[in-house]
Design a protein around this motif. Structure first.
Motif, PDB file in Angstrom:
ATOM      1  N   UNK A  37       2.487 -48.647 -18.517  1.00 45.06           N
ATOM      2  CA  UNK A  37       1.309 -48.724 -18.759  1.00 45.06           C
ATOM      3  C   UNK A  37       0.506 -49.717 -17.864  1.00 45.06           C
ATOM      4  N   UNK A  38       1.164 -51.000 -17.690  1.00 42.69           N
ATOM      5  CA  UNK A  38       0.584 -51.923 -16.860  1.00 42.69           C
ATOM      6  C   UNK A  38       0.610 -51.327 -15.484  1.00 42.69           C
ATOM      7  N   UNK A  39       1.583 -50.760 -14.983  1.00 43.56           N
ATOM      8  CA  UNK A  39       1.395 -50.304 -13.682  1.00 43.56           C
ATOM      9  C   UNK A  39       0.597 -49.217 -13.220  1.00 43.56           C
ATOM     10  N   UNK A  40       0.210 -48.611 -14.504  1.00 48.53           N
ATOM     11  CA  UNK A  40      -0.767 -47.252 -14.601  1.00 48.53           C
ATOM     12  C   UNK A  40      -2.047 -48.006 -14.353  1.00 48.53           C
ATOM     13  N   UNK A  41      -2.403 -49.074 -15.173  1.00 50.03           N
ATOM     14  CA  UNK A  41      -3.568 -49.770 -15.100  1.00 50.03           C
ATOM     15  C   UNK A  41      -3.989 -50.325 -13.616  1.00 50.03           C
ATOM     16  N   UNK A  42      -2.949 -51.138 -13.113  1.00 49.44           N
ATOM     17  CA  UNK A  42      -3.088 -51.263 -11.475  1.00 49.44           C
ATOM     18  C   UNK A  42      -3.128 -50.184 -10.570  1.00 49.44           C
ATOM     19  N   UNK A  43      -2.629 -49.099 -10.705  1.00 50.94           N
ATOM     20  CA  UNK A  43      -2.972 -48.002  -9.860  1.00 50.94           C
ATOM     21  C   UNK A  43      -4.075 -47.318  -9.890  1.00 50.94           C
ATOM     22  N   UNK A  44      -4.677 -47.342 -11.515  1.00 51.97           N
ATOM     23  CA  UNK A  44      -6.329 -46.675 -11.810  1.00 51.97           C
ATOM     24  C   UNK A  44      -7.213 -47.791 -11.167  1.00 51.97           C
ATOM     25  N   UNK A  60      -9.240 -57.833 -12.331  1.00 48.75           N
ATOM     26  CA  UNK A  60      -9.667 -56.533 -12.834  1.00 48.75           C
ATOM     27  C   UNK A  60      -8.745 -56.042 -13.829  1.00 48.75           C
ATOM     28  N   UNK A  61      -7.159 -56.498 -14.004  1.00 44.94           N
ATOM     29  CA  UNK A  61      -6.551 -55.934 -14.985  1.00 44.94           C
ATOM     30  C   UNK A  61      -6.035 -56.989 -15.855  1.00 44.94           C
ATOM     31  N   UNK A  92      -4.666 -64.608   2.318  1.00 47.41           N
ATOM     32  CA  UNK A  92      -5.118 -63.476   1.389  1.00 47.41           C
ATOM     33  C   UNK A  92      -4.332 -62.296   1.696  1.00 47.41           C
ATOM     34  N   UNK A  93      -4.094 -61.505   0.707  1.00 47.39           N
ATOM     35  CA  UNK A  93      -3.273 -60.388   0.998  1.00 47.39           C
ATOM     36  C   UNK A  93      -4.347 -59.287   0.244  1.00 47.39           C
ATOM     37  N   UNK A  94      -4.485 -58.017   1.003  1.00 47.32           N
ATOM     38  CA  UNK A  94      -5.055 -56.835   0.593  1.00 47.32           C
ATOM     39  C   UNK A  94      -4.071 -55.924  -0.014  1.00 47.32           C
ATOM     40  N   UNK A  95      -4.371 -55.305  -1.170  1.00 43.19           N
ATOM     41  CA  UNK A  95      -3.621 -54.070  -1.729  1.00 43.19           C
ATOM     42  C   UNK A  95      -4.584 -52.916  -1.741  1.00 43.19           C
ATOM     43  N   UNK A  96      -3.739 -51.996  -1.369  1.00 43.09           N
ATOM     44  CA  UNK A  96      -4.539 -50.435  -1.572  1.00 43.09           C
ATOM     45  C   UNK A  96      -3.343 -49.605  -1.889  1.00 43.09           C
ATOM     46  N   UNK A  97      -4.168 -48.273  -2.240  1.00 43.62           N
ATOM     47  CA  UNK A  97      -3.158 -46.969  -2.738  1.00 43.62           C
ATOM     48  C   UNK A  97      -2.681 -46.460  -1.464  1.00 43.62           C
ATOM     49  N   UNK A 103      -1.975 -39.530  -5.108  1.00 43.26           N
ATOM     50  CA  UNK A 103      -1.406 -38.292  -5.715  1.00 43.26           C
ATOM     51  C   UNK A 103      -0.696 -38.558  -7.097  1.00 43.26           C
ATOM     52  N   UNK A 104      -0.409 -39.546  -7.283  1.00 40.29           N
ATOM     53  CA  UNK A 104       0.324 -40.020  -8.712  1.00 40.29           C
ATOM     54  C   UNK A 104      -0.916 -40.352  -9.794  1.00 40.29           C
ATOM     55  N   UNK A 105      -2.028 -40.723  -9.083  1.00 46.37           N
ATOM     56  CA  UNK A 105      -3.180 -41.099 -10.133  1.00 46.37           C
ATOM     57  C   UNK A 105      -3.632 -39.621 -10.513  1.00 46.37           C
ATOM     58  N   UNK A 106      -3.810 -38.642  -9.560  1.00 43.10           N
ATOM     59  CA  UNK A 106      -4.371 -37.284  -9.707  1.00 43.10           C
ATOM     60  C   UNK A 106      -3.169 -36.571 -10.896  1.00 43.10           C
ATOM     61  N   UNK A 107      -2.004 -36.945 -10.594  1.00 49.25           N
ATOM     62  CA  UNK A 107      -0.967 -36.306 -11.640  1.00 49.25           C
ATOM     63  C   UNK A 107      -1.011 -36.727 -13.038  1.00 49.25           C
ATOM     64  N   UNK A 108      -1.334 -38.219 -13.038  1.00 52.29           N
ATOM     65  CA  UNK A 108      -1.352 -38.947 -14.394  1.00 52.29           C
ATOM     66  C   UNK A 108      -2.552 -38.732 -15.047  1.00 52.29           C
ATOM     67  N   UNK A 109      -3.632 -38.638 -14.626  1.00 50.25           N
ATOM     68  CA  UNK A 109      -5.106 -38.860 -15.184  1.00 50.25           C
ATOM     69  C   UNK A 109      -5.066 -37.879 -16.317  1.00 50.25           C
TER      70      UNK A 109
END
Length: 145
Positions: A37-44, A60-61, A92-97, A103-109
């Motif tokens: 669930x926590x990983x999903x929140x980050x992905x979302x 944000x999370x 600073x570090x940037x994070x992106x999908x 694809x994982x977000x599309x699959x899980x939504x």
């Protein structure tokens, strides 16, 4: 409101939040989602933004930096997320999908939506509006933090 009533309502709010998360986590495990669930929140959240700094994402999370770092480490190993140095700030570090993360977000939504709908069963529009009003009031009371 008496202290006893306040305590009861606070308990109910905490208990409900925990139950919702437990229910979701159980379905994430049994549904072979490949994330928690926590990983999903980050992905979302990353799916809602092109690029975020790690500190922006933590806010944000609602995770502290060490916890978010562990989550990002796992998501990077799975190939869903990548970290890159910030072009203007070496500290600073940037994070992106990654494409795989999108694809994982599309699959899980749709799966996540089904899980959420269970919690809202037997509530009508009036219930939703009152619930929203109450939660926004509580949030607003604590907004200065």
């Amino acid at each position: 409101m008496t202290k006893e009533q306040f305590s009861q309502y606070s308990f109910l709010l905490d208990r409900t939040a925990r139950r919702v998360k437990q229910y979701a986590q159980q379905h994430f495990k049994s549904g072979a989602f490949d994330v928690t669930v926590d990983q999903w929140l980050v992905l979302r959240r990353l799916g809602e933004h092109d690029v975020l700094s790690q500190s922006e994402l933590a806010g944000l999370v609602f995770k502290d930096q060490p916890t978010l770092t562990r989550i990002l480490d796992i998501l990077c190993k799975k190939g869903y997320v990548e970290r890159t140095p910030h072009p203007a700030d070496r500290r600073s570090i940037q994070v992106n999908l990654t494409n795989q993360g999108h694809e994982k977000i599309k699959e899980l939504k749709p799966k996540v939506a089904t899980i959420r709908e269970k919690a809202w069963e037997n509530l009508d529009q009036k219930d939703f509006e009152e619930f929203k009003r109450i939660l926004n009031t509580i949030y607003g009371n604590l907004e200065q933090f």
